[in-house]
Write a protein that holds these residues in place. Structure first.
Motif, PDB file in Angstrom:
ATOM      1  N   UNK A1322       0.812  -1.198   0.000  1.00  0.00           N
ATOM      2  CA  UNK A1322       0.000   0.000   0.000  1.00  0.00           C
ATOM      3  C   UNK A1322       0.850   1.253   0.000  1.00  0.00           C
ATOM      4  N   UNK A1323       0.286   2.354   0.477  1.00  0.00           N
ATOM      5  CA  UNK A1323       1.025   3.603   0.503  1.00  0.00           C
ATOM      6  C   UNK A1323       0.278   4.683   1.238  1.00  0.00           C
ATOM      7  N   UNK A1324       0.908   5.863   1.297  1.00  0.00           N
ATOM      8  CA  UNK A1324       0.347   7.037   1.966  1.00  0.00           C
ATOM      9  C   UNK A1324       0.381   8.188   0.971  1.00  0.00           C
ATOM     10  N   UNK A1325      -0.718   8.919   0.888  1.00  0.00           N
ATOM     11  CA  UNK A1325      -0.820  10.078   0.010  1.00  0.00           C
ATOM     12  C   UNK A1325      -1.061  11.324   0.854  1.00  0.00           C
ATOM     13  N   UNK A1326      -0.350  12.391   0.543  1.00  0.00           N
ATOM     14  CA  UNK A1326      -0.568  13.688   1.185  1.00  0.00           C
ATOM     15  C   UNK A1326      -0.941  14.681   0.100  1.00  0.00           C
ATOM     16  N   UNK A1327      -2.108  15.247   0.217  1.00  0.00           N
ATOM     17  CA  UNK A1327      -2.637  16.156  -0.809  1.00  0.00           C
ATOM     18  C   UNK A1327      -2.575  15.510  -2.188  1.00  0.00           C
ATOM     19  N   UNK A1328      -2.878  14.245  -2.233  1.00  0.00           N
ATOM     20  CA  UNK A1328      -2.930  13.549  -3.503  1.00  0.00           C
ATOM     21  C   UNK A1328      -1.589  13.123  -4.057  1.00  0.00           C
ATOM     22  N   UNK A1329      -0.490  13.384  -3.349  1.00  0.00           N
ATOM     23  CA  UNK A1329       0.856  13.027  -3.804  1.00  0.00           C
ATOM     24  C   UNK A1329       1.340  11.828  -3.003  1.00  0.00           C
ATOM     25  N   UNK A1330       1.728  10.711  -3.665  1.00  0.00           N
ATOM     26  CA  UNK A1330       2.283   9.575  -2.908  1.00  0.00           C
ATOM     27  C   UNK A1330       3.626   9.955  -2.291  1.00  0.00           C
ATOM     28  N   UNK A1331       3.750   9.762  -0.983  1.00  0.00           N
ATOM     29  CA  UNK A1331       4.981  10.201  -0.315  1.00  0.00           C
ATOM     30  C   UNK A1331       6.180   9.369  -0.755  1.00  0.00           C
ATOM     31  N   UNK A1332       5.965   8.180  -1.333  1.00  0.00           N
ATOM     32  CA  UNK A1332       7.085   7.378  -1.815  1.00  0.00           C
ATOM     33  C   UNK A1332       7.820   8.072  -2.948  1.00  0.00           C
ATOM     34  N   UNK A1333       7.185   9.052  -3.605  1.00  0.00           N
ATOM     35  CA  UNK A1333       7.814   9.774  -4.704  1.00  0.00           C
ATOM     36  C   UNK A1333       8.366  11.131  -4.275  1.00  0.00           C
ATOM     37  N   UNK A1334       8.347  11.367  -2.991  1.00  0.00           N
ATOM     38  CA  UNK A1334       8.844  12.639  -2.446  1.00  0.00           C
ATOM     39  C   UNK A1334      10.176  12.390  -1.746  1.00  0.00           C
ATOM     40  N   UNK A1335      11.124  13.293  -1.923  1.00  0.00           N
ATOM     41  CA  UNK A1335      12.407  13.168  -1.240  1.00  0.00           C
ATOM     42  C   UNK A1335      12.228  13.175   0.271  1.00  0.00           C
ATOM     43  N   UNK A1336      13.106  12.424   0.961  1.00  0.00           N
ATOM     44  CA  UNK A1336      12.937  12.300   2.410  1.00  0.00           C
ATOM     45  C   UNK A1336      13.030  13.645   3.111  1.00  0.00           C
ATOM     46  N   UNK A1337      13.993  14.479   2.721  1.00  0.00           N
ATOM     47  CA  UNK A1337      14.130  15.774   3.385  1.00  0.00           C
ATOM     48  C   UNK A1337      12.949  16.679   3.057  1.00  0.00           C
ATOM     49  N   UNK A1338      12.464  16.581   1.831  1.00  0.00           N
ATOM     50  CA  UNK A1338      11.281  17.372   1.481  1.00  0.00           C
ATOM     51  C   UNK A1338      10.098  16.951   2.334  1.00  0.00           C
ATOM     52  N   UNK A1339       9.915  15.636   2.462  1.00  0.00           N
ATOM     53  CA  UNK A1339       8.799  15.111   3.256  1.00  0.00           C
ATOM     54  C   UNK A1339       8.931  15.500   4.721  1.00  0.00           C
ATOM     55  N   UNK A1340      10.102  15.239   5.312  1.00  0.00           N
ATOM     56  CA  UNK A1340      10.267  15.450   6.745  1.00  0.00           C
ATOM     57  C   UNK A1340      10.306  16.927   7.109  1.00  0.00           C
ATOM     58  N   UNK A1341      10.692  17.786   6.170  1.00  0.00           N
ATOM     59  CA  UNK A1341      10.698  19.222   6.459  1.00  0.00           C
ATOM     60  C   UNK A1341       9.290  19.802   6.419  1.00  0.00           C
ATOM     61  N   UNK A1342       8.326  19.072   5.792  1.00  0.00           N
ATOM     62  CA  UNK A1342       6.943  19.562   5.704  1.00  0.00           C
ATOM     63  C   UNK A1342       6.053  18.944   6.775  1.00  0.00           C
ATOM     64  N   UNK A1343       6.605  18.103   7.605  1.00  0.00           N
ATOM     65  CA  UNK A1343       5.861  17.495   8.705  1.00  0.00           C
ATOM     66  C   UNK A1343       6.618  17.772  10.005  1.00  0.00           C
ATOM     67  N   UNK A1344       5.926  18.248  10.998  1.00  0.00           N
ATOM     68  CA  UNK A1344       6.551  18.518  12.301  1.00  0.00           C
ATOM     69  C   UNK A1344       6.160  17.416  13.279  1.00  0.00           C
ATOM     70  N   UNK A1345       7.139  16.890  13.986  1.00  0.00           N
ATOM     71  CA  UNK A1345       6.865  15.898  15.014  1.00  0.00           C
ATOM     72  C   UNK A1345       7.486  16.361  16.318  1.00  0.00           C
ATOM     73  N   UNK A1346       6.740  16.231  17.376  1.00  0.00           N
ATOM     74  CA  UNK A1346       7.268  16.506  18.722  1.00  0.00           C
ATOM     75  C   UNK A1346       7.336  15.156  19.424  1.00  0.00           C
ATOM     76  N   UNK A1347       8.541  14.567  19.514  1.00  0.00           N
ATOM     77  CA  UNK A1347       8.647  13.213  20.075  1.00  0.00           C
ATOM     78  C   UNK A1347       8.570  13.229  21.589  1.00  0.00           C
ATOM     79  N   UNK A1348       8.537  12.016  22.128  1.00  0.00           N
ATOM     80  CA  UNK A1348       8.408  11.875  23.578  1.00  0.00           C
ATOM     81  C   UNK A1348       9.665  12.341  24.296  1.00  0.00           C
ATOM     82  N   UNK A1349      10.846  12.001  23.772  1.00  0.00           N
ATOM     83  CA  UNK A1349      12.108  12.351  24.437  1.00  0.00           C
ATOM     84  C   UNK A1349      12.586  13.702  23.936  1.00  0.00           C
ATOM     85  N   UNK A1350      12.708  14.711  24.813  1.00  0.00           N
ATOM     86  CA  UNK A1350      13.199  16.025  24.376  1.00  0.00           C
ATOM     87  C   UNK A1350      14.717  15.982  24.173  1.00  0.00           C
ATOM     88  N   UNK A1351      15.165  16.353  23.003  1.00  0.00           N
ATOM     89  CA  UNK A1351      16.574  16.261  22.659  1.00  0.00           C
ATOM     90  C   UNK A1351      17.096  17.637  22.271  1.00  0.00           C
TER      91      UNK A1351
END
Length: 1504
Positions: A1322-1351
């Motif tokens: 399967x896969x994941x689509x964001x705004x109709x774009x499959x994330x498998x076709x998006x560069x990792x840095x492009x993807x991760x720079x457009x998503x913010x995550x606040x993890x459990x461990x503060x670093x």
């Protein structure tokens, strides 16, 4: 024993009026007879008593009478009888009236007493367990050598009839002595009752004969074994007790403590001057290079007292070696006298050839013994200093730990200890070359007269230049070490927090930071290398200038001084020794300069502030019921003696069996209170007392890279029923049930294969298993979901838990547990605001009520946890923590070997997935066999083909100039003499000088080219390693121990930086020098070719045997040392836990075992080095003998000039060829580091960070719509799907909560969305774009995550908030205002430029979490993932964070991963995960109405 012939008496024997050649006087029959009679007895009577005293003090046990001993005694009695018969015959002849010289009576008498003493020594050695005697070996050799020479001369004169008795007795004596000598070459049997216990695989040195020890033949079996197949740990010898950590570290620690106490104590932390910090709890400090030179003395004295005997013995061996070194030029001078005198008998030429051979051999043997002893001392000091550093790590105070990062300590152990110990070999090089130079000047004076004085002026004029170079190099060396430390700290921080780096796509930013520091480091190294080249060339030029000036003055100025063969070639031989002295001196200075920097760093670290053992009055005995177990009176505490207090006037009494809860806002001092009770804080005033054993659970769980059962037992004996009870109470059985090897599953580096909650419960289980009297629990519920947290509190901490009856101090933000506490303490600003029971504090309506009001609803449970393993099912369907059916049997069953072996190759899993089948062993992966040619090509390609060819051309040019200079000097020596002068002396001198200058220029250019090429290669290889590691997926870091990676970034990189260019330079110098010498010997004496070819074959054989073993030992040593580094780093991080549990002893034993295992590999390697050097030099010495023998045979056809040219060149070839092979071998051993830097080049890599064609074009995503289409993922190909068949759609701007039990797959969805793990189906689509076709840095720079461990990372606060420098200061202050940190940051020194410590250790956990929130607000992307971001803050602060997030991300799509159901009640929709699938979906109200899984979770959380 007297030889046959006439006594040394009569006129003319000592007649000094008649001039006689030196050779004739030294090689006369009388001189040889006298030496043969007196030298052996003097030798034995001088060394014998010393030997007796030594064996008396080092008794090894009793040896039974063996056949060897009996044979020695029989031969000894025969010799005694022979001496008695000689005395008797002489007395009988005197009685008969035959005149006898007095020497015929004295000499046999002396020999009689000496032989009797020798017999006594043989017997004493057997009684004391000496299997092979070096003293008696030397004695029998001397007894045979001198008389054999005189007897041979006497026999050649043919006067046997004159005195047949003395002739026969002399020959019989020689036969008996030769037999004794042969027996002394054998070793006796082992002692019957050895003093030391037998070992499994003992070192064969103890049972080796003396020649085997001298030549290191006892290592031949291991070398041969390594040639036939790769060596393994089982092939290596056991480590002797004299080399063990237990003995060596205790000696050094004792001397260090004694010398330190004798030195006036200064403030301990001055070596790490603080920059100042507004944060009271954690002052920021500077790094190790802020040296305290006053700390150098005690450590230096301690090291000297531990190693002085070995060092002095090695130095004595070197001095004896140098005596024979300078004997060779004298013998060459006598040999050339022999060649120039046609009347001298041939036997003297043969004798001189043998003497030159023996002198060269003895020089080799003593020099190799010197190297062996110093290398062993080097190994011992490495063991002792590493152990001392480790023990210091265990004793560091909190302020000292914050002043030095993990990378600093690893650097100390891996680099600084190595450099310091390696300098031991070069210490004698600081003074001994000066003695060589003086002796060389004396020789030159004898050869050339007053002309030699001009050499002094040349050396004195060059001294200021070399001092200047040394000073400048010292400066650049310190700069390089500073940059190396910065790089090590940053690299260590990146590797330990790589998940956070990948979450945010920061790899590029951190790569730039590391490479910037690396560029400055290599810049300092480049300057240092160029100065090093100038230093070497200056010494080389000084030698040439000496020859030029001395020869010019001698031939052009002085009258009737012509150049002849003896002057030219003996001078050349002396100048070659001078050349070695000149070359050895800069090497020694270079090594000592490096060592001084490292030594200062070690001394500064060892002088850091330690925890005060008397800060807490602790009693091991448990207190009785009703007694006060913990008491603090007027306690004021600070993080260091210089910082402001963080706790003020604390008065606290805790009775036995009490459950005391400590609450308060973030930064109130709750964790500091526990640290004060543990003695981790500096006590300013007051008193602290604790009765009974203490167990401690830190706020940030610390887990060792060991199995689950080893982590829980923590050094105690296994109690299976109690372990089962503890695991059940801590809710760990469901997790253990899903682990591949059950409780024997390894947790990985820093517990990387476990989730945050699993690590916290494992940390709690470790404390519970301890059965202590006092438990200090620092927020253990913070990482647990509601039901698990409630279970843990009820079953472990609460009134009816396992810890009932013990004294418990619980720091917590989970306010719902307060009603069950016996007593509550509320802290504010480091002081106790109020304390009492829950009801009392409610009636007061004070600080506690304020906290409860801020939390809105105290019924909330503990904080959420990052997922345990996906696919880890709870067989009971609930998280009550009970032991699943069959768990006991599975626990008791040992893991089969094949399962363990298969699991070692697997990878660990992140967050949701524990270690699956994977159990990283912590040992480094190794290659086997010889280093492949591809590794050399890899290195040479990194240097660059043009640069390689240019370096070869320059080396060839300078060697051609060297050959022409030597050949030109031989022509100069052969010039005819007219009226005592040579007609072309001026021309010869000018051309000689020109050739020398050309050689010096070529030498500098060639060396500089190699060193600069090495720096270029090092830069490219480091970039490749950095890129390979940064591009690796997250699973790579979970299965690769951090110590292995740090070892490559520190020790292996250091070898590529420094060692490989230096070894390559040496190899090229010696290889081209060898070509020159071979050409000289072949042209002048063609007969020598017959010997050169077999010698080359022998060299090739030795080299082939050695290299295979050496490379494998090098790999084993590096892998073992990685374990040492990993363990030191692990202990540094868990120091407070180790001290709290009082298990320093077991940790010291673990470290000693790791170091001993590393040294068990180092010892065979250093002995194999000596084996190679000794045997190669001895075989090479045969070439000297062959060249001299050829000259004697061809005496009538060769001129003295040609003979001198041939023999002087042959004297060079031994060391030249030996060092060429050694450099080749060392280069191959060092090139293993290139192999290890390239280890990760072929490992799987992530998808491209920024692909050439990307389906997402900015601004993307505009809306933030997320769609999962039949999504599934697995963590490894052989594992089942962790998430499967997930299909749902999240609309733009929708806030969706994701809940589920432990292991349901919640965090796996976040990992899949960020592509930390790629989709299996399967896969994941964001705004109709499959994330498998998006560069990792492009993807991760457009998503913010606040993890459990503060670093947080080392660097400025601004850098931590805005890693990519995309925002203004105003924007940063705005988000700090949003998270209510503006005032706190404004109060810090430097404000936004405040330097955060490694891991942000100079800030509280709550402050770090708020800064991570500010970092997320600053990014303001369309999609936000909250993975239990409020775990470390109190409820009031959590409410403020939720408000900030609600206003800032109001229009964004929010995914809230939560265990506390209250957090998701305001979400528009909730997804309930179960067993990797979406079980329910809908609004909270709808799901509650369905009364399904969500309803049951709400019931367990107390919401319904």
């Amino acid at each position: 024993m007297a030889g046959p012939g006439e006594p040394c008496a009569g006129p003319g024997v000592w007649n000094q009026t008649e001039p006689e050649p030196v050779a004739a006087r030294l090689l006369s029959l009388c001189f040889l007879k006298t030496a043969g009679v007196w030298v052996p007895p003097m030798y034995l009577w001088v060394l014998g008593p010393i030997h007796l005293l030594y064996i008396h003090r080092h008794n090894k046990g009793y040896i039974q009478m063996s056949r060897l001993f009996k044979a020695k005694m029989v031969l000894g009695f025969a010799l005694v009888i022979l001496c008695i018969s000689s005395v008797s015959v002489t007395l009988w002849r005197i009685q008969q009236g035959t005149p006898q010289a007095l020497e015929f009576l004295i000499h046999p008498t002396v020999w009689l007493t000496t032989m009797s003493f020798a017999m006594f020594l043989i017997h004493a050695e057997r009684k004391k367990g000496v299997q092979a005697s070096g003293v008696l070996f030397g004695y029998w050799l001397l007894c045979f050598l001198f008389p054999a020479t005189s007897a041979t001369q006497q026999a050649s004169q043919g006067d046997f009839q004159s005195d047949p008795f003395r002739h026969l007795s002399a020959y019989l004596y020689l036969s008996l002595v030769m037999a004794q000598f042969a027996l002394s070459c054998l070793a006796d049997q082992a002692p019957l009752f050895p003093k030391r216990p037998p070992q499994a695989n003992p070192c064969p040195k103890a049972g080796a004969s003396f020649p085997s020890k001298a030549m290191f033949w006892w290592v031949s079996r291991l070398v041969w074994k390594g040639y036939r197949r790769p060596l393994g740990p089982k092939d290596l010898w056991s480590l002797g007790s004299e080399n063990s950590s237990e003995q060596l570290v205790s000696q050094l620690e004792k001397e260090w403590t004694r010398n330190r106490s004798a030195t006036p104590r200064h403030t301990k932390t001055t070596a790490f001057k603080r920059k100042g910090s507004g944060n009271k709890e954690a002052p920021e400090t500077e790094t190790l290079l802020q040296q305290q030179r006053g700390k150098r003395g005690p450590l230096l004295r301690a090291i000297w007292q531990v190693g002085r005997s070995t060092f002095l013995l090695g130095t004595l061996s070197l001095i004896v070696s140098d005596v024979f070194r300078f004997t060779v030029p004298k013998l060459l001078s006598l040999f050339l006298e022999f060649i120039g005198d046609p009347s001298t008998p041939a036997w003297k030429g043969y004798l001189l050839a043998v003497l030159m051979f023996l002198s060269a051999c003895l020089q080799t043997l003593f020099e190799q013994q010197h190297m062996y002893r110093l290398k062993v001392l080097q190994m011992r000091l490495r063991t002792a200093i590493t152990g001392l550093v480790y023990r210091k790590v265990l004793a560091l105070s909190s302020s000292s730990r914050k002043s030095s990062a993990v990378g600093d300590v690893v650097n100390l152990v891996s680099v600084d200890v190595q450099r310091l110990t390696e300098s031991v070999t070069y210490l004698n090089g600081l003074w001994l070359p000066l003695i060589w130079i003086i002796v060389c000047f004396v020789y030159l004076w004898q050869l050339l007269g007053p002309s030699a004085l001009t050499a002094i002026a040349v050396f004195v004029s060059l001294l200021p230049l070399n001092f200047f170079i040394t000073k400048k190099r010292n400066h650049h060396q310190e700069e390089q070490m500073r940059q190396k430390d910065c790089r090590a700290r940053l690299t260590s921080c990146i590797l330990r927090n790589v998940r956070t780096v990948k979450y945010h796509g920061w790899e590029g930013a951190f790569l730039d930071r590391v490479l910037h520091i690396r560029a400055q480091e290599l810049g300092a190294l480049k300057t240092s290398s160029l100065l090093f080249s100038v230093s070497l060339v200056s010494f080389q030029v000084s030698t040439f200038l000496v020859a030029l000036v001395v020869f010019a003055v001698h031939t052009l100025v002085a009258e009737e001084n012509a150049m002849d063969a003896e002057k030219a070639f003996v001078t050349l031989t002396v100048l070659n020794i001078l050349n070695k002295a000149q070359a050895f001196l800069p090497f020694s200075i270079h090594s000592v300069v490096q060592a001084r920097v490292s030594f200062d760093r070690l001394a500064a670290f060892l002088s850091l502030e330690e925890t005060d053992p008397g800060a807490v009055d602790s009693s091991p005995s448990r207190c009785a019921a009703g007694e006060d177990c913990i008491r603090i009176q007027e306690g004021t505490f600070a993080w260091s003696q210089e910082s402001a207090p963080c706790l003020h006037r604390i008065n606290l009494t805790v009775p036995q069996g009490c459950l005391l809860a400590v609450v308060g806002p973030v930064g109130a001092g709750k964790s500091s209170l526990l640290s004060a009770l543990l003695g981790e804080l500096a006590k300013v005033e007051g008193s602290v007392s604790i009765k009974g054993p203490v167990a401690y659970v830190p706020q940030e769980a610390w887990v060792q890279n060991m199995s689950v059962v080893d982590n829980v037992c923590f050094g105690q004996e296994l109690d299976a029923p109690w372990l089962e009870t503890v695991l059940e109470a801590c809710a760990l059985w469901p997790d253990v049930d899903g682990f591949p090897a059950g409780v024997h599953t390894r947790t990985g580096e820093q517990g990387m294969n476990l989730s945050g909650g699993q690590k916290q419960r494992l940390s709690l289980a470790r404390a519970v298993y301890r059965k202590a009297a006092v438990y200090l629990l620092d927020d253990p519920l913070a990482s647990l979901d509601a039901c698990v947290g409630q279970h843990v509190f009820n079953q472990v901490i609460g009134p009816d838990g396992l810890l009932q009856g013990t004294t418990r101090i619980l720091v917590t933000h989970a306010l719902h547990v307060l009603p069950q506490a016996d007593w509550i303490v509320v802290l504010e600003d480091g002081a106790i605001a109020e304390m009492g029971s829950f009801q009392e504090l409610l009636h007061r309506k004070g600080a506690l009520v304020g906290l409860l009001d801020g939390a809105r609803q105290p019924g909330d449970g503990g904080e959420g946890e990052a997922e345990p393993p996906a696919g880890t099912k709870d067989p009971r369907g609930s998280a009550t923590g009970g032991m699943p059916e069959g768990g006991s049997e599975r626990f008791m069953k040992l893991v089969p070997e094949k399962d363990s072996a298969a699991s070692e190759a697997q990878t660990g899993l992140p967050l949701d997935e524990p270690e699956g089948p994977g159990q990283p062993k912590g040992e480094d992966r190794m290659q086997y066999g010889r280093v492949k040619a591809a590794m050399y090509l890899t290195y040479l390609r990194a240097v660059g083909t043009p640069l390689c060819l240019y370096a070869l051309f320059l080396f060839l040019c300078q060697q051609v100039a060297s050959f022409c200079r030597g050949y030109w000097l031989s022509l100069w020596a052969d010039d005819p003499t007219v009226d005592g002068r040579q007609t072309h002396a001026a021309l010869r001198g000018w051309v000689f000088g020109l050739l020398g200058c050309l050689q010096a220029i070529g030498l500098f250019a060639s060396m500089a080219t190699v060193l600069l090429g090495g720096i270029r290669a090092s830069s490219l290889l480091f970039q490749g390693l950095l890129w390979d590691v940064a591009r690796s997926p997250i699973g790579f870091f979970e299965r690769t121990p951090i110590g292995n990676l740090l070892n490559r970034f520190s020790k292996e990189t250091d070898i590529v930086d420094v060692d490989i260019p230096d070894k390559l330079r040496s190899l090229l110098m010696y290889a081209f020098g060898l070509l020159e010498v071979g050409l000289v010997v072949t042209v002048t004496t063609p007969l020598a070719v017959v010997a050169i070819l077999p010698l080359l074959l022998l060299y090739a054989m030795f080299q082939s045997l050695y290299v295979a073993s050496s490379c494998q030992l090098r790999r084993l040593e590096s892998a073992r040392y990685s374990c040492v580094c990993s363990h030191v780093a692990e202990t540094f991080q868990g120091g407070p836990v180790v001290r709290a549990f009082r298990v320093q002893g077991s940790f010291v034993a673990q470290n000693d075992a790791h170091v001993d295992e590393s040294q068990r590999v180092s010892f065979p390697r250093l002995v194999a080095d000596r084996w190679l050097a000794a045997n190669l030099e001895l075989v090479g010495n045969g070439l000297v003998f062959v060249a001299a023998l050829c000259a004697v045979l061809s005496k009538t056809h060769l001129s003295p000039g040609l003979v001198g040219f041939s023999v002087s060149a042959a004297l060079q070839v031994t060391q030249t060829l030996q060092w060429a092979v050694r450099s080749w071998t060392d280069l191959e051993s060092s090139i293993v580091s290139v192999e290890r830097l390239k280890d990760y080049a072929q490992t799987p890599k992530e998808a491209p960070w920024k692909p050439l064609s990307c389906a997402a074009h900015p601004p993307w995503p505009r809306r933030g719509q997320i769609e999962f289409r039949d999504f599934g993922l697995r963590y490894r190909p052989e594992l089942p799907l962790a998430v499967r068949g997930v299909s749902f759609k999240i609309h733009a701007g929708e806030k969706v909560g994701i809940v589920g039990r432990t292991g349901a797959g919640k965090s796996s969805l976040a990992g899949g969305l960020l592509r930390l793990v790629e989709a299996a189906e399967g896969g994941i689509w964001i705004d109709g774009v499959p994330i498998a076709q998006v560069g990792l840095h492009t993807l991760r720079s457009r998503i913010t995550i606040i993890p459990q461990d503060p670093i947080l990372f080392p660097g400025s606060l601004r850098m931590n908030l805005d890693m990519l420098h995309e925002h203004t200061d105003e924007a940063i202050w705005e988000v700090l205002e949003m998270v209510q940190l503006r005032a706190a940051v404004a109060s810090l020194p430097g404000q936004l430029q405040f330097e955060c410590a490694d891991q942000g250790n100079n800030l509280s956990v709550g402050q770090k979490q708020l800064l991570c929130l500010a970092r997320a607000l600053l990014r303001k992307t369309q999609i936000l993932i909250l993975d239990e971001a409020t775990a470390a803050v109190d409820p009031g602060t959590e409410r403020q964070m939720q408000a900030a997030l609600g206003s800032w991300f109001a229009q964004c799509t929010v995914l809230l991963i939560a265990h506390r159901l209250r957090s998701v009640l305001d979400c528009a929709r909730v997804l309930v995960m179960d067993e990797g699938q979406v079980a329910e979906s809908g609004s909270p109200a709808q799901l509650l109405a369905q009364k399904g899984l969500f309803y049951r979770l709400a019931q367990e959380s107390g919401l319904v």
